[in-house]
Scaffold this motif. Sequence first.
Motif, PDB file in Angstrom:
ATOM      1  N   ALA A   1       0.480   6.368  -2.858  1.00 53.59           N
ATOM      2  CA  ALA A   1      -0.742   6.218  -2.059  1.00 53.59           C
ATOM      3  C   ALA A   1      -0.922   7.427  -1.149  1.00 53.59           C
ATOM      4  O   ALA A   1       0.046   8.084  -0.764  1.00 53.59           O
ATOM      5  CB  ALA A   1      -0.667   4.945  -1.213  1.00 53.59           C
TER       6      ALA A   1
ATOM      7  N   ARG B   1      -8.825   1.385   6.388  1.00 54.57           N
ATOM      8  CA  ARG B   1      -7.692   0.476   6.460  1.00 54.57           C
ATOM      9  C   ARG B   1      -7.172   0.438   7.895  1.00 54.57           C
ATOM     10  O   ARG B   1      -6.671  -0.582   8.351  1.00 54.57           O
ATOM     11  CB  ARG B   1      -6.586   0.946   5.508  1.00 54.57           C
ATOM     12  CG  ARG B   1      -5.430   0.003   5.406  1.00 54.57           C
ATOM     13  CD  ARG B   1      -4.752   0.106   4.061  1.00 54.57           C
ATOM     14  NE  ARG B   1      -3.905   1.269   3.933  1.00 54.57           N
ATOM     15  CZ  ARG B   1      -2.632   1.311   4.313  1.00 54.57           C
ATOM     16  NH1 ARG B   1      -2.083   0.255   4.873  1.00 54.57           N
ATOM     17  NH2 ARG B   1      -1.910   2.386   4.129  1.00 54.57           N
TER      18      ARG B   1
ATOM     19  N   ASN C   1       0.800  -1.229   0.000  1.00 52.11           N
ATOM     20  CA  ASN C   1       0.000   0.000   0.000  1.00 52.11           C
ATOM     21  C   ASN C   1       0.833   1.279   0.000  1.00 52.11           C
ATOM     22  O   ASN C   1       0.359   2.311   0.477  1.00 52.11           O
ATOM     23  CB  ASN C   1      -0.958   0.015   1.203  1.00 52.11           C
ATOM     24  CG  ASN C   1      -1.984  -1.081   1.131  1.00 52.11           C
ATOM     25  OD1 ASN C   1      -2.766  -1.145   0.190  1.00 52.11           O
ATOM     26  ND2 ASN C   1      -1.968  -1.976   2.103  1.00 52.11           N
TER      27      ASN C   1
END
Lengths: 242, 242
Positions: free
Chosen positions: A75, A85, A62
Amino acid sequence: MTSESPTFSPLYRQIKDLMIQALEAGEWQPGQLIPSEQEFALRFGVSQGTVRKAIDELAAENLLVRRQGKGTFVATHQDPRALFRFLRLVPVEGQLSTPESIPLECWRAKAGVEAARMLGLRQGDPIMIVRRLLRFDGKPVVIDEIYLSGEQFKGLTLELLQSWTSSLYSLFEHRFGVRMIRASESIRAVAADRSAAEALKVPEGKPLLSVERVTYTYGDKPVEWRRGLYLTDEHFYLNELN
Amino acid sequence: MTSESPTFSPLYRQIKDLMIQALEAGEWQPGQLIPSEQEFALRFGVSQGTVRKAIDELAAENLLVRRQGKGTFVATHQDPRALFRFLRLVPVEGQLSTPESIPLECWRAKAGVEAARMLGLRQGDPIMIVRRLLRFDGKPVVIDEIYLSGEQFKGLTLELLQSWTSSLYSLFEHRFGVRMIRASESIRAVAADRSAAEALKVPEGKPLLSVERVTYTYGDKPVEWRRGLYLTDEHFYLNELN
DNA sequence: AAGTGGTCTAGACCACGTC
DNA sequence: ACGTGGTCTAGACCACTTT
């Protein structure tokens, strides 16, 4: 082409490390487009497939986001999907609604034994402490106490927190250049003390989830330690085990 | 070579699906060596790299385990490292010790509304219920109530449970051919009722973690529903957020 | 020496988004 | 039409394990 060091590391991993360093140095900002795979392949003198494997891992962690036809992007916590998340709270019934964050207090302090250990600081180092409430559909559900290194979050004030409309981590990212990468949560059941009971509007002694989180930025450096008390009457902590 | 169906799926994914079907059918048993990448490439008429990508995903999902120089193996819950993939309980201080499982009761019943919904059964279908205690270093820490489809776990008895020395899931795998693949846990804080208080030797009303788990086998089919009550005085539930 | 997974290459073509 | 990531191939060589 392979490294001769005792701890062998394949090419794609060396490239991955270079890209992490670039990210850490702020070479590309959150949300920004990074160079194409071809571009990297030329720059590093390797094949596209090798760059691809490096980016694959960064995307899996990520740090990057791939978008077919468009390119690869850094990201960002600005992305609303990034919120859940780290906040794994789901209503027992009904739709998932976005919580409202209400900063209550924000003050400077010196790190105690525990905060110092968690944040990798020395006892007495300056830290910032934030208390804030999360409300879902107007109802208080989470009370958080957040400890931050005073060094990195120097200009943090209650006014700034109150004026920011999106998530805390997007504020940290945009205003302080600190990007949260991963976290480790320790969960217990505790009885509400007076302060938590008041904030969540429940009787003292009410069972609450205690969620202690240490959050890390690039290079596994701890930068946030927080303790949240969750009221789990109408919500629960959802965890997928894969 | 590509499928002409409206929902396009790349070759490596079709091969992955074929391998999942083979696993589901029990073509290779847990712990066993599966054919080599070259072998699969020949069998399916594709290149080794394509097979590789299929196996990569299956390994990432913990269905297969790669071992360089040896081959690729079917994952098994017999492996002691697999235990803490589902049991995320860590002592506050000291080493991680393996818990001792003490089966208390095991009986047949008919599925109620909730059990039926969780297990994808009809109300009144036969189920098995197991109550068991987990002890760490002799101290009771978790009391579990486990609901299983009666169809698949027909021969399950308290004697069988008591005679089995390793994990529950390895028993299910070896004796009933049911392999647990993934799970979803819903966590709350609750007050201990009388039954839990007795089992865990704590006063009634003591805050406990309630961990409700639905466990799935191949094809996302739910096969176990359990509720555990965790005493979090000397242990906590550890969750890594990546 | 032989077999396995792990890395790397060079090139082709596909799917997607933008100009 | 063009550039991006996504898939697939064929072949080479490396690292690890067993024979």
